[in-house]
Write an enzyme that holds these catalytic residues in place. Structure first.
Site, short mmCIF file in Angstrom:
data_model
loop_
_atom_site.label_atom_id
_atom_site.label_comp_id
_atom_site.label_asym_id
_atom_site.label_seq_id
_atom_site.Cartn_x
_atom_site.Cartn_y
_atom_site.Cartn_z
N ASP A 107 0.73 -1.15 -0.12
CA ASP A 107 -0.08 -0.29 0.11
C ASP A 107 0.87 1.29 0.12
O ASP A 107 1.11 1.89 -1.20
CB ASP A 107 -0.92 0.06 1.15
CG ASP A 107 -0.45 -0.38 2.46
OD1 ASP A 107 0.46 -0.02 2.93
OD2 ASP A 107 -1.41 -0.70 3.36
N PHE A 156 -10.47 -2.26 3.16
CA PHE A 156 -9.87 -3.08 4.07
C PHE A 156 -9.81 -4.47 3.83
O PHE A 156 -11.01 -5.02 4.05
CB PHE A 156 -10.17 -2.93 5.63
CG PHE A 156 -8.96 -3.09 6.65
CD1 PHE A 156 -9.04 -4.52 7.04
CD2 PHE A 156 -8.39 -2.15 7.19
CE1 PHE A 156 -7.89 -5.02 7.82
CE2 PHE A 156 -7.27 -2.47 8.16
CZ PHE A 156 -7.33 -3.97 8.30
N ASP A 163 -4.63 -10.00 7.63
CA ASP A 163 -5.47 -9.94 8.72
C ASP A 163 -6.01 -8.51 8.97
O ASP A 163 -5.46 -7.72 8.50
CB ASP A 163 -4.53 -10.71 9.94
CG ASP A 163 -3.51 -9.48 10.31
OD1 ASP A 163 -3.44 -9.23 11.50
OD2 ASP A 163 -2.61 -9.02 9.39
#
Length: 186
Positions: A107, A156, A163
Site C-alpha cells: 500500500d 480493508f 489479517d
C-alpha cells in the site's frame, strides 16, 4: 468462507480459485525472469505473506532459497504508524544473491522502501518485489513492484494470510472487511 466469519465480511473480492490461478502464472513469470541469473532467495514478509509465499515458491521452476523477515508498521491498528521496525531478521547472508521480497499487500510503499535499502546495503545482487495485492491508491512512497497478483481498491482487505488484529488470516478467499467491524474495534 467459514460461516462464523460472515458477520465481519462485506464481500468476497477474489475467490481462492482465481488466487491459485494467478499464483501459478506469477511462478512462470518469476521462473523466466531468473532462469539464468544465479541464486534466488525468496524472502517472505511475515506473517501476512506466508500463505502466498509458500504457494508461489512451489510454482517457481527453479531451486530457490527461502527466508523470512518480520517487520511492523501497523501493530494492532488498521492504519500504519509510519515507523518500520524489524521484528525478525534474515537467517542467511544475502550478499551476491538475487532477492525476491514476497509481500501480501503493498500500500504506502514505506516498508518496502526500507527493506530494499537494507538488502541493497547488505550487497544483494538484485532486489525485486512480488506481491499478491497492490493497493496503488495508498502509495505515498514510490516503489517498483515487479510481480503483481492483483490490483485492489482502497478497502480493508483480509483473508489468504491478510489479517485485522491477527484475525481472518485463515479465510481462503480475499475479502473486504465490513467497515463497521473494524471501526468499532478502534
Amino acid at each position: 468462507m467459514k460461516s462464523n466469519l460472515n458477520d465481519a465480511i462485506e464481500k468476497v473480492l477474489i475467490p481462492r480459485s482465481e488466487i491459485e490461478k494467478r499464483i501459478a502464472e506469477l511462478g512462470k513469470e518469476i521462473t523466466e525472469e531468473y532462469k539464468d541469473k544465479g541464486e534466488l532467495v525468496v524472502v517472505g514478509i511475515l506473517r501476512g505473506a506466508a500463505m502466498f509465499m509458500s504457494n508461489l515458491a512451489l510454482s517457481i521452476d527453479k531451486n530457490v532459497g527461502i527466508d523470512f523477515m518480520s517487520v511492523s508498521s501497523y501493530g494492532q491498528s488498521s492504519e500504519s504508524s509510519g515507523t518500520v521496525r524489524i521484528l525478525k531478521d534474515l537467517e542467511e547472508d544475502v550478499s551476491g544473491k538475487n532477492i525476491l521480497i514476497v509481500e501480501d499487500i503493498v500500500d504506502s510503499g514505506r516498508t518496502l522502501n526500507y527493506l530494499i535499502k537494507i538488502l541493497q546495503d547488505r550487497d544483494a545482487k538484485s532486489v525485486k518485489i512480488a506481491t499478491l495485492l497492490d493497493k496503488e491508491d495508498r502509495r505515498t512512497s514510490y516503489v517498483k513492484v515487479d510481480f503483481v497478483g492483483f490490483k485492489v481498491p482502497n478497502e480493508f482487505i483480509v483473508g489468504y494470510g491478510l489479517d485485522y488484529a491477527q484475525k481472518f488470516r485463515n479465510v481462503e478467499d480475499i475479502c473486504v472487511l465490513k467497515k463497521s467491524f473494524y471501526e468499532k474495534e478502534i
